[in-house]
Design an enzyme around this catalytic site. Structure first.
Site, short mmCIF file in Angstrom:
data_model
loop_
_atom_site.label_atom_id
_atom_site.label_comp_id
_atom_site.label_asym_id
_atom_site.label_seq_id
_atom_site.Cartn_x
_atom_site.Cartn_y
_atom_site.Cartn_z
N GLY A 26 0.81 -1.23 0.00
CA GLY A 26 0.00 0.00 0.00
C GLY A 26 0.84 1.27 0.00
CB ILE A 27 3.12 2.80 2.51
CG1 ILE A 27 2.00 3.05 3.52
CG2 ILE A 27 4.16 3.90 2.55
CD1 ILE A 27 2.45 3.09 4.98
N GLY A 101 7.81 -4.33 5.40
CA GLY A 101 7.52 -4.57 6.81
C GLY A 101 6.30 -5.45 6.98
CB ILE A 102 5.34 -8.44 8.22
CG1 ILE A 102 6.55 -8.90 9.06
CG2 ILE A 102 5.55 -8.75 6.75
CD1 ILE A 102 6.68 -10.41 9.16
CB THR A 103 1.82 -6.41 11.95
OG1 THR A 103 0.80 -6.74 11.02
CG2 THR A 103 2.13 -4.94 11.87
CG ASP A 105 -0.32 -6.69 15.64
OD1 ASP A 105 0.88 -6.56 15.35
OD2 ASP A 105 -1.20 -5.84 15.35
CD GLN A 158 -1.41 -0.15 19.84
OE1 GLN A 158 -1.20 0.95 20.35
NE2 GLN A 158 -2.63 -0.64 19.75
CE1 TYR A 164 5.18 -3.01 11.97
CE2 TYR A 164 4.39 -1.38 13.55
CZ TYR A 164 4.65 -1.77 12.24
OH TYR A 164 4.38 -0.88 11.21
N PRO A 194 5.03 6.83 10.37
CG PRO A 194 4.70 5.82 8.31
CD PRO A 194 5.61 5.81 9.49
#
Ligand code: CAA
Ligand code: NAP
Length: 257
Positions: A26-27, A101-103, A105, A158, A164, A194
């Site tokens: 996306g980015i 990058g990945i998450t 969570d 977070q 992450y 971001p």
């Protein structure tokens, strides 16, 4: 090097070669387009060959001619092989955007070693693996840009993201240390952090949790990939030459410091 006019006819820019990792996401897509609009030759790398083919076709239909190199940024040898190919086929890379990058969570109690390693490898080790291939060439040529895509969650932490947040926070240390080493050689190194941006990564969060997060963003909405891309293009330009070792927050007011 060829001189050309970008979309603002008053501003002359140099045509450079830019590599955006994770550029079909996306980015990444917005960054590739913005750098191409600024007159640069843009290549990208991604891990998924099938998705890459359809992305290239989609970009072509929109008037962009991008080449994707298939490379897993967690693998140093693949990065070295890719760097040699890009240099031979396109030219030396002047602008590097470490964006892949990945998450994965999970609350720390449930966080597996596999997901710790995967997230640290993709978001942080990758910055070493890729930057190592291009940084020396930039200093030898006396011009370069390294732009690392961190996150608001690397600044504030977070819930559910020990992996992450640690990886993204690590990018700041890397940025500030390398920036000092290469500043005199015309190379800037910066981090962008971001906030929540409307891409697949954020849409993967459970709707209820996502809506709760959005309700805490002072501007009241998710950011757009284009807003991040504008900032990347500025840092990559000659106008950004006095900004180095910085972290630029772009988060709709979610975290102020
Ligand atoms: N603060 C405090 N408590 C919280 C909390 C928070 N932010 N979020 C959840 N909790 C609490 C819940 O209320 C719940 O409490 P009870 O057990 O008392 O009911 C408990 O923690 C467990 O919550 P979940 O039911 O959500 O637990 P889960 O195991 O199903 O999911 C999770 C955990 C995966 C971390 C989920 O909460 C989640 O997805 N959170 C969002 C994480 C996030 O923001 N990720 C960002 C991804 S996009 C990105 O990273 C891009 C970027 O850079 C900005
Ligand atoms: P995205 O759409 O998921 O894009 C990430 C891209 O990285 C994907 O194309 C992905 O490929 C690629 N990638 C993943 N693992 C890779 C690997 N090992 N090697 C090469 N490429 C790999 O995510 P995004 O939202 O655009 O995020 C881009 C960057 O911004 C990430 O670093 C992210 O952490 C950061 N960021 C995002 C947000 C946000 O809110 N979206 C906020 C702050 C920071 P596949 O999809 O094929 O796996």
């Amino acid at each position: 090097m060829k001189l050309l006019f970008n979309k603002n006819p008053k501003e002359i820019c140099m045509k450079r070669v830019a590599l955006v990792t994770g550029g079909i996401g996306g980015i990444g897509t917005a960054i590739c387009k913005k750098l191409a609009d600024a007159g640069h030759t843009v290549v990208t790398c991604d891990i998924n060959a099938e998705r890459a083919d359809s992305w290239v076709a989609d970009m072509k239909a929109q008037g962009y001619d991008f080449k994707v190199y298939i490379c897993d940024v967690t693998n140093f040898d693949q990065c070295a092989e890719m760097a040699a190919k890009i240099t031979a086929e396109v030219g030396p890379v002047d602008i590097l955007v470490n964006n892949a990058g990945i998450t994965r969570d999970a609350v720390f109690k449930k966080l597996s070693k596999v997901d710790w390693d995967l997230v640290l490898g993709t978001n942080l080790d990758s910055v070493y693996n890729i930057t190592k291939q291009f940084c020396e060439g930039m200093t030898e040529r006396g011009w370069g840009r390294v732009i690392n895509m961190s996150s608001v969650n690397g600044q504030k932490g977070q819930f559910g993201q020990t992996n992450y947040s640690a990886a993204k926070a690590g990018m700041h240390g890397f940025t500030k240390a390398l920036a000092q080493e290469v500043a005199k050689k015309g190379v800037t190194v910066n981090t962008i952090s971001p906030g929540y941006i409307g891409t697949e990564m954020v849409m993967a969060i459970k709707e209820e949790v996502r809506n709760q997060i959005i309700s805490t963003i002072p501007v009241g909405r998710l950011g757009t990939p284009e807003e991040i891309a504008e900032l990347v293009a500025y840092l990559a330009s000659n106008s950004g030459s006095f900004i180095t070792g910085s972290n630029i927050a772009i988060n709709g007011g979610l975290h102020m410091f």
